[in-house]
Write an enzyme that holds these catalytic residues in place. Structure first.
Site, short mmCIF file in Angstrom:
data_model
loop_
_atom_site.label_atom_id
_atom_site.label_comp_id
_atom_site.label_asym_id
_atom_site.label_seq_id
_atom_site.Cartn_x
_atom_site.Cartn_y
_atom_site.Cartn_z
N ARG A 50 3.33 7.08 2.03
CA ARG A 50 4.15 6.91 0.82
C ARG A 50 5.00 8.15 0.56
O ARG A 50 6.16 8.03 0.12
CB ARG A 50 3.26 6.60 -0.39
CG ARG A 50 4.07 6.22 -1.62
CD ARG A 50 3.18 5.69 -2.74
NE ARG A 50 2.26 6.70 -3.25
CZ ARG A 50 1.40 6.49 -4.24
NH1 ARG A 50 1.32 5.29 -4.80
NH2 ARG A 50 0.59 7.46 -4.65
N LYS B 47 7.91 8.10 -5.34
CA LYS B 47 7.14 8.94 -6.26
C LYS B 47 7.88 10.27 -6.38
O LYS B 47 7.62 11.23 -5.64
CB LYS B 47 5.71 9.13 -5.74
CG LYS B 47 4.74 9.65 -6.79
CD LYS B 47 3.31 9.52 -6.30
CE LYS B 47 2.31 10.07 -7.33
NZ LYS B 47 2.25 9.24 -8.55
N GLU C 78 5.72 -1.75 -15.14
CA GLU C 78 4.50 -0.94 -15.08
C GLU C 78 4.41 -0.04 -16.30
O GLU C 78 5.35 0.09 -17.08
CB GLU C 78 4.45 -0.12 -13.80
CG GLU C 78 5.56 0.90 -13.64
CD GLU C 78 5.46 1.67 -12.31
OE1 GLU C 78 4.33 1.88 -11.83
OE2 GLU C 78 6.51 2.04 -11.77
#
Length: 333
Positions: free
Chosen positions: A77, A178, A214
């Site tokens: 990720r 992220k 989210e």
């Protein structure tokens, strides 16, 4: 160190890890006793925001050994996030080696099993070369620090949330990476939620403000009256490793899990709801308030049985108290 009262805070440990990308290649990384980074005032990260990071934990087992939970997914990720921001990715194999090195070097600070605390590990990658015009960096620093932490949220206690009027990320933007900018843009919404007496806020999709995306620092899931595990599918949310794992745990528990668009208008179909992520693990959602209406799930003071069972199985796997699916856990002796 008081293992039972750590809080979720930074502690400066003896060792960090660092590697640099320069002249078109990554130099060999190494442990360092420095917990600071020196930057030029013209460094890329300070002006054009090339920064991505990860968060994972090391768990002390009953037998004293240490577990890492699916760290290769964090490495991948991080590489995906770097690619989205036009950065030079740190190799996944080297990422895994850096995590194991920093855990071993700071092993005495991995909290004891009975404390329920963990060693939180924060790898990050920043653009460090000097720039004036808008352009990607040519030099990067990969750095990892670790800190012992207690629970991010206070156990399985349902919390109240509100729906934010802000967007966390653009539809075709960096929501799936992220990167610090996504979190920076969510802070004003979180500040307002806290002022209004809520634990945090829920974001809706940035195109229509119709579908659930989210929470500020975690993914959403709901359990329907029929017992199905449902979680949002969206290109503007972070692909959570905890979510990916819980989808598999939910399958094992017969919850027929599904990722799909969830209209907020259908929120009352959920008998239970929760927030899931590395820091929170699972935090039960007692209620969500939107446009003056409060939607309650199961009980505002008690955690539902399905959420509790999901939490217990995942935690047991992470701490080595239950068998893990193949490849989920890497043990450090």
């Amino acid at each position: 160190m008081d293992w039972n009262n750590l809080g979720f805070e930074y502690h400066d440990l003896p060792y960090s890890f660092e590697a640099k990308f320069k002249d078109g290649k990554w130099e060999k990384g190494h442990l360092t006793e420095k917990s600071t980074i020196e930057l030029s005032e013209a460094s890329e990260v300070l002006h054009y925001g090339q920064e991505v990071f990860e968060g994972l934990k090391a768990y002390r087992r009953k037998d004293g050994k240490i577990n890492l939970f699916r760290p290769e997914l964090n490495g991948q990720r991080l590489a995906n996030s770097a690619a989205r921001l036009g950065m030079e990715a740190y190799p996944v194999d080297d990422f895994l080696d850096s995590i194991k090195q920093i855990v071993k070097a700071n092993e005495e600070f991995v909290p004891p099993y009975e404390s329920g605390a963990t060693l939180y590990i924060r790898p990050f990658l920043i653009g460090t070369s000097t720039v004036v015009g808008v352009q990607p960096a040519t030099e990067y620093t990969y750095h990892v620090y670790a800190t012992p932490v207690g629970a991010y949220v206070n156990g399985l206690n349902p919390a109240a949330y509100t729906v934010s009027e802000y967007d966390r990320a653009a539809y075709a933007g960096t929501g799936s990476a992220k990167t610090s900018g996504n979190y920076a843009s969510s802070l004003i919404a979180s500040i307002q939620a806290h002022k209004d007496g809520y634990a945090d806020c829920l974001f809706l999709d940035p195109r229509e403000h119709k579908y659930i995306d989210e929470f500020g620092g975690a993914n959403f899931f709901g359990i329907t009256e029929e017992g199905q595990f449902v979680t949002p599918k969206s290109r503007s949310i972070l692909p959570s490793i905890t979510k990916r794992s819980l989808l598999e745990v939910a399958e094992r528990q017969g919850l027929n899990p599904i990722e799909t668009q969830i209209e907020f208008a259908d929120i009352d179909k959920f008998a239970e709801a929760g927030a899931m992520g590395t820091a929170a693990v699972i935090s039960p959602v007692g209620s969500i308030t939107y446009q003056g209406k409060k939607h309650v799930f199961y009980d505002e003071e008690k955690t539902g049985p399905v959420t509790t069972k999901l939490y217990n199985e995942l935690i047991a796997i992470q701490y080595g108290d239950a068998p893990a699916p193949e490849g989920w856990v890497q043990t450090i002796d």
